[in-house]
Design an enzyme around this catalytic site. Structure first.
Site, PDB file in Angstrom:
ATOM      1  N   ASP A  34     -35.040 -20.889  -1.379  1.00 36.27           N
ATOM      2  CA  ASP A  34     -34.376 -19.593  -1.474  1.00 36.27           C
ATOM      3  C   ASP A  34     -33.590 -19.427  -2.768  1.00 36.27           C
ATOM      4  O   ASP A  34     -32.716 -18.576  -2.853  1.00 36.27           O
ATOM      5  CB  ASP A  34     -33.445 -19.388  -0.268  1.00 36.27           C
ATOM      6  CG  ASP A  34     -32.370 -20.456  -0.183  1.00 36.27           C
ATOM      7  OD1 ASP A  34     -32.452 -21.461  -0.918  1.00 36.27           O
ATOM      8  OD2 ASP A  34     -31.443 -20.276   0.630  1.00 36.27           O
ATOM      9  N   GLU A  35     -33.886 -20.205  -3.783  1.00 39.58           N
ATOM     10  CA  GLU A  35     -33.229 -20.043  -5.077  1.00 39.58           C
ATOM     11  C   GLU A  35     -34.221 -19.543  -6.124  1.00 39.58           C
ATOM     12  O   GLU A  35     -34.140 -19.911  -7.293  1.00 39.58           O
ATOM     13  CB  GLU A  35     -32.578 -21.351  -5.521  1.00 39.58           C
ATOM     14  CG  GLU A  35     -31.312 -21.669  -4.761  1.00 39.58           C
ATOM     15  CD  GLU A  35     -30.519 -22.801  -5.382  1.00 39.58           C
ATOM     16  OE1 GLU A  35     -30.890 -23.264  -6.470  1.00 39.58           O
ATOM     17  OE2 GLU A  35     -29.521 -23.218  -4.776  1.00 39.58           O
ATOM     18  N   GLU A 302     -34.921 -31.537  -9.551  1.00 41.68           N
ATOM     19  CA  GLU A 302     -33.598 -30.930  -9.662  1.00 41.68           C
ATOM     20  C   GLU A 302     -32.511 -31.992  -9.809  1.00 41.68           C
ATOM     21  O   GLU A 302     -31.533 -31.795 -10.523  1.00 41.68           O
ATOM     22  CB  GLU A 302     -33.309 -30.079  -8.421  1.00 41.68           C
ATOM     23  CG  GLU A 302     -31.958 -29.397  -8.425  1.00 41.68           C
ATOM     24  CD  GLU A 302     -31.763 -28.502  -7.225  1.00 41.68           C
ATOM     25  OE1 GLU A 302     -30.892 -27.628  -7.288  1.00 41.68           O
ATOM     26  OE2 GLU A 302     -32.498 -28.659  -6.227  1.00 41.68           O
TER      27      GLU A 302
END
Length: 450
Positions: A34-35, A302
């Site tokens: 959701d980013e 990430e």
């Protein structure tokens, strides 16, 4: 870029695929959860590398229009652009600075001032916000709203004032160059002086007489050296010694986060320790770029600890396996392994300076500049170094050939300083430096030629 090391070639592939997956209509940080948003920090740090891999002018110029439209009244920016329903309206050091960093790096890569003209007013407005945040002492410990410290570092926090003041100094330096390019000499003069003054304030506030950077973090040293923030030349060597000593504590494994990682290897190169830069780049155990590849990664992660050595996954609520921020190391790789960098915006004047190391026996780099192809291909075997370069039309290049003397270098089989189109400039850092115009040249260095 190609090398004699399969792991490094895979790393370049991982960086490239991460960019392709995350450059959609906006520079997203990940397509995996959701980013899927235009995070400003990721592209601010990655833009120099992105410009080697693809022509970013149209994409980033279009996105910068959204950045301008999202700018707050005080000059600051949200953490993501566009901002969905007002979410992530706050930002922080390294993120909102995208207002200056992206236009600057696009201009440096392509020599086109349009992106500067389009954004100059907004860049000045943002810089005024930073200047007001810093205050009279020229130190900038604020701007800690959303992102604080060195994002996702590994238990090696950095003094917030170091981060803010370092970016303040660099913003002023970039703004001086931008103002010069646009013919705004009064502003350029103001920015240049301010940048120098901030560097003196940084040194006085954060660098001890023995070379220790306050907080003793890897990122603190990387920023101090990589951004040329140590105003006293006599201190640079001492800071370098403390930096190396800090890295030795982790057997030369990184602990840096988003802000510190792009500067880690450039800082080592700045102090003449390319050997340690290669050592850190070529690690295959945790934490390192090679560790991700050993774990099967085909894009950038990430987090350094997205998968731990015992096989456990990192925090599942924020653990993407397709980010590009740590791929910012590609900038150092292209400049030092590929040997390609711009002396003047748009590669009107370029630097071709491969730095062999890490047991590499060959390497190459190629770049489609606005003037045409710029490339290098080198080998280093049995004490003989060869370098083939191609320089675009209507440009010149400074070619650095590792050698003890100018007489040890040939071009096309004849002494290089007597070859057609080749002019010897100087000896610098263990290399003979020659100027060449457009064309293809074959250099070699070994025993002296007479």
């Amino acid at each position: 870029m190609k090398t004699s090391d399969g792991m490094l070639d895979q790393l370049v592939s991982n960086i490239s695929w991460s960019q392709r997956g995350n450059f959609l209509s906006i520079p997203t940080d990940t397509p995996a959860r959701d980013e899927r948003l235009g995070w400003t920090g990721d592209i601010s740090l990655f833009a120099p590398t992105a410009n080697y891999l693809v022509d970013t002018r149209a994409f980033l110029s279009h996105w910068m229009a959204d950045v301008r439209n999202s700018q707050h009244a005080d000059g600051d920016l949200p953490a993501v652009v566009p901002t969905p329903q007002g979410q992530f309206a706050d930002s922080g050091v390294g993120w909102s600075d995208v207002m200056i960093t992206v236009p600057y790096h696009v201009w440096r890569s392509y020599g086109d001032t349009r992106i500067l003209r389009d954004n100059y007013s907004a860049m000045r407005k943002f810089f005024h916000f930073v200047r007001e945040s810093a205050g009279a002492d020229l130190l900038e410990p604020g701007r800690t709203t959303f992102f604080t410290n060195d994002w996702l570092h590994l238990d090696d926090p950095t003094e917030q004032g170091i981060l803010g003041t370092a970016y303040y100094a660099e913003n002023a330096r970039m703004m001086a160059e931008v103002a010069d390019a646009l013919g705004d000499e009064p502003s350029a003069s103001d920015y240049r002086k301010l940048s120098a003054d901030i560097r003196h304030a940084f040194t006085e506030a954060y660098v001890s007489a023995d070379g220790t950077v306050k907080g003793n973090s890897q990122t603190g040293y990387a920023m101090a050296l990589g951004m040329d923030l140590v105003a006293d030349p006599a201190l640079v060597g001492k800071v370098g010694e403390k930096f190396v000593a800090k890295l030795a504590l982790t057997d030369y494994h990184l602990r840096t986060g988003f802000i510190g990682t792009p500067l880690l290897l450039p800082a080592l190169s700045r102090i003449g320790r390319d050997d340690l830069a290669y050592k850190m780049l070529l690690h295959k155990d945790y934490p390192s770029w090679g560790y991700e590849i050993e774990k099967g990664g085909t894009t950038m992660w990430e987090r350094w600890n997205s998968i731990m050595p015992d096989g456990e996954f990192g925090p599942v609520d924020m653990n993407s396996f397709n980010h590009y921020a740590y791929g910012a190391v590609g900038d150092w790789m292209f400049q030092n392994i590929g040997g390609l960098s711009a002396i003047e915006p748009g590669y009107k004047r370029s630097r071709i300076a491969p730095v062999p190391g890490g047991n590499l026996t060959r390497g190459s780099g190629s770049l489609h500049t606005v003037h045409g192809p710029l490339s290098s291909r080198w080998t280093s075997r049995d004490g003989v170094f060869t370098l083939k370069v191609t320089v675009p039309v209507n440009t010149v290049a400074e070619v650095h050939v590792p050698a003890d003397t100018r007489r040890a270098v040939t071009e096309g089989g004849r002494p290089a300083d007597r070859a057609k189109g080749v002019r010897f400039l100087r000896m610098e850092d263990g290399a003979a430096v020659f100027q060449v115009g457009s064309g293809t040249y074959d250099f070699a260095a070994g025993s002296e030629s007479h």
